[in-house]
Design an enzyme around this catalytic site. Structure first.
Site, PDB file in Angstrom:
ATOM      1  N   LYS A   1      13.743  52.405  15.249  1.00 56.16           N
ATOM      2  CA  LYS A   1      14.128  53.741  14.793  1.00 56.16           C
ATOM      3  C   LYS A   1      13.377  54.794  15.593  1.00 56.16           C
ATOM      4  O   LYS A   1      12.148  54.796  15.642  1.00 56.16           O
ATOM      5  CB  LYS A   1      13.834  53.931  13.304  1.00 56.16           C
ATOM      6  CG  LYS A   1      14.415  55.250  12.780  1.00 56.16           C
ATOM      7  CD  LYS A   1      14.224  55.414  11.297  1.00 56.16           C
ATOM      8  CE  LYS A   1      12.878  55.967  10.934  1.00 56.16           C
ATOM      9  NZ  LYS A   1      12.685  57.378  11.308  1.00 56.16           N
TER      10      LYS A   1
ATOM     11  N   LYS B   1      18.718  63.211  11.495  1.00 60.23           N
ATOM     12  CA  LYS B   1      19.013  63.907  10.222  1.00 60.23           C
ATOM     13  C   LYS B   1      19.664  65.265  10.479  1.00 60.23           C
ATOM     14  O   LYS B   1      19.157  66.311  10.075  1.00 60.23           O
ATOM     15  CB  LYS B   1      17.741  64.083   9.397  1.00 60.23           C
ATOM     16  CG  LYS B   1      17.032  62.798   9.028  1.00 60.23           C
ATOM     17  CD  LYS B   1      15.894  63.056   8.063  1.00 60.23           C
ATOM     18  CE  LYS B   1      15.150  61.816   7.679  1.00 60.23           C
ATOM     19  NZ  LYS B   1      14.351  61.220   8.759  1.00 60.23           N
TER      20      LYS B   1
ATOM     21  N   ASP C   1      23.850  71.111   9.884  1.00 62.01           N
ATOM     22  CA  ASP C   1      24.251  72.417  10.418  1.00 62.01           C
ATOM     23  C   ASP C   1      25.727  72.572  10.075  1.00 62.01           C
ATOM     24  O   ASP C   1      26.275  71.780   9.298  1.00 62.01           O
ATOM     25  CB  ASP C   1      23.985  72.425  11.946  1.00 62.01           C
ATOM     26  CG  ASP C   1      23.748  73.833  12.501  1.00 62.01           C
ATOM     27  OD1 ASP C   1      24.514  74.750  12.137  1.00 62.01           O
ATOM     28  OD2 ASP C   1      22.816  74.000  13.305  1.00 62.01           O
TER      29      ASP C   1
ATOM     30  N   THR D   1      12.782  60.538   0.717  1.00 61.16           N
ATOM     31  CA  THR D   1      11.889  59.763  -0.158  1.00 61.16           C
ATOM     32  C   THR D   1      10.551  60.471  -0.384  1.00 61.16           C
ATOM     33  O   THR D   1       9.769  60.050  -1.224  1.00 61.16           O
ATOM     34  CB  THR D   1      11.627  58.361   0.427  1.00 61.16           C
ATOM     35  OG1 THR D   1      11.393  58.502   1.831  1.00 61.16           O
ATOM     36  CG2 THR D   1      12.805  57.453   0.225  1.00 61.16           C
TER      37      THR D   1
ATOM     38  N   ARG E   1       4.464  53.391   9.115  1.00 63.51           N
ATOM     39  CA  ARG E   1       3.006  53.252   9.109  1.00 63.51           C
ATOM     40  C   ARG E   1       2.489  51.893   8.664  1.00 63.51           C
ATOM     41  O   ARG E   1       1.477  51.430   9.213  1.00 63.51           O
ATOM     42  CB  ARG E   1       2.393  54.400   8.294  1.00 63.51           C
ATOM     43  CG  ARG E   1       2.486  55.726   9.048  1.00 63.51           C
ATOM     44  CD  ARG E   1       2.303  56.927   8.163  1.00 63.51           C
ATOM     45  NE  ARG E   1       3.460  57.138   7.305  1.00 63.51           N
ATOM     46  CZ  ARG E   1       3.590  58.163   6.474  1.00 63.51           C
ATOM     47  NH1 ARG E   1       2.630  59.065   6.382  1.00 63.51           N
ATOM     48  NH2 ARG E   1       4.673  58.284   5.735  1.00 63.51           N
TER      49      ARG E   1
HETATM   50  O1  C5P Z   1       5.596  55.549   7.924  1.00 57.73           O
HETATM   51  P1  C5P Z   1       6.739  55.362   6.962  1.00 57.73           P
HETATM   52  O2  C5P Z   1       7.018  53.912   6.631  1.00 57.73           O
HETATM   53  O3  C5P Z   1       6.625  56.232   5.731  1.00 57.73           O
HETATM   54  O4  C5P Z   1       8.008  55.862   7.799  1.00 57.73           O
HETATM   55  C1  C5P Z   1       9.251  56.086   7.198  1.00 57.73           C
HETATM   56  C2  C5P Z   1      10.205  56.595   8.218  1.00 57.73           C
HETATM   57  O5  C5P Z   1      11.471  56.778   7.580  1.00 57.73           O
HETATM   58  C3  C5P Z   1       9.844  57.938   8.857  1.00 57.73           C
HETATM   59  O6  C5P Z   1      10.233  57.836  10.222  1.00 57.73           O
HETATM   60  C4  C5P Z   1      10.707  58.947   8.137  1.00 57.73           C
HETATM   61  O7  C5P Z   1      11.101  60.002   8.988  1.00 57.73           O
HETATM   62  C5  C5P Z   1      11.934  58.104   7.763  1.00 57.73           C
HETATM   63  N1  C5P Z   1      12.691  58.548   6.598  1.00 57.73           N
HETATM   64  C6  C5P Z   1      12.139  58.715   5.345  1.00 57.73           C
HETATM   65  N2  C5P Z   1      12.899  59.157   4.289  1.00 57.73           N
HETATM   66  C7  C5P Z   1      14.199  59.401   4.454  1.00 57.73           C
HETATM   67  C8  C5P Z   1      14.780  59.206   5.714  1.00 57.73           C
HETATM   68  C9  C5P Z   1      13.993  58.757   6.766  1.00 57.73           C
HETATM   69  O8  C5P Z   1      10.969  58.457   5.168  1.00 57.73           O
HETATM   70  N3  C5P Z   1      14.939  59.754   3.408  1.00 57.73           N
END
Ligand code: C5P
Length: 243
Positions: free
Chosen positions: A35, A64, A67, A126, A217
């Site tokens: 991703k 994401k 617009d 989230t 992470r």
């Molecule tokens: O580090 P972590 O596991 O929290 O990363 C989650 C990834 O998912 C990030 O790249 C974030 O931008 C993406 N994301 C998210 N919530 C969403 C859509 C995408 O956390 N609703």
């Protein structure tokens, strides 16, 4: 690739180009999807997407988009031309915007002779909880809002949604078996939540019906990213028969 690994999309949230590509090479045989998000795209642009695509794993280009329909349609077409396998928009951009994104992305991929990308919509981030949602004017619970937006994405011709693990089961029930559910907010038992609020462990998300788990992470921040990815894949494999 075994199903456990295939269901991990590693969020390569790294700004430096060489760190980004080194992480992708390290994890290429451990996860099903890379991703690439806003941070790397803003810093390095579509060339980095093409370079990532050339490593061989499917790429989820997580921009994401949000617009007016014409602008999002054009951006989705440009995103599709990079060869990314999954693209996304915000469902709250509305029906016409989602329809434009799906149609223009598919047209652009077909014209370039590329496989058609999956175009999906973010329901509710989230990182937002009930209080932060009320603040931006959403009535009802995060779950109600996510199910409503997922149904709208389906009605707008999109292939699936990004949703929290907590909402997977109700969106699956509302939108059916073929609708792709991509789920961030994944935290194995021993990892820190960080800014994520509506979270679950990998096994629970899979048992609830998630198709693809987005993990950033907990893998990239681990002392041993390959070991962390393998532990998550093992947890997914164990959970799959229970759904
Ligand atoms: O580090 P972590 O596991 O929290 O990363 C989650 C990834 O998912 C990030 O790249 C974030 O931008 C993406 N994301 C998210 N919530 C969403 C859509 C995408 O956390 N609703």
């Amino acid at each position: 690739m075994p199903d456990g690994k295939r269901r991990i999309a590693v969020a390569l949230d790294l700004a430096g180009r060489s760190d980004f590509l080194a992480a992708a090479r390290l994890l290429r045989d451990e996860v099903g999807t890379f991703k690439l998000g806003l941070e790397a795209f803003t810093a390095h642009g579509p060339d980095l997407v093409r370079e990532l695509v050339s490593l061989g794993a499917p790429v989820f280009l997580d921009l994401k988009l949000h617009d007016i329909p014409n602008t999002v349609g054009a951006a989705a077409a440009a995103a599709a031309r990079t060869g990314a396998s999954i693209l996304n928009v915000h469902a709250s951009g509305g029906r016409d915007m989602m329809r434009a994104a799906g149609e223009r992305a598919r047209e652009a991929a077909a014209a370039a002779g590329l496989p058609l990308p999956k175009v999906i919509a973010v329901t509710i981030l989230t990182s937002l909880d009930a209080g932060s949602l009320r603040e931006v004017g959403f009535a009802g619970s995060p779950e109600d809002a996510a199910v409503r937006l997922a149904a709208l994405a389906l009605a707008s011709g999109l292939d699936g949604v990004v949703c929290s693990p907590r909402e997977v089961a109700s969106i699956r029930a509302a939108c059916g078996a073929g609708f792709l559910l991509v789920v961030p907010g994944i935290r194995p038992g021993d990892s820190a939540a960080g800014d994520q609020k509506r979270i679950a462990d990998p096994g629970s998300a899979i048992r609830a019906g998630a198709d693809l788990l987005v993990v950033g992470r907990p893998i990239l921040g681990a002392a041993d990213p390959v070991g962390a990815a393998r532990a998550i894949a093992a947890e997914i494999t164990e959970a799959l028969p229970g759904r």
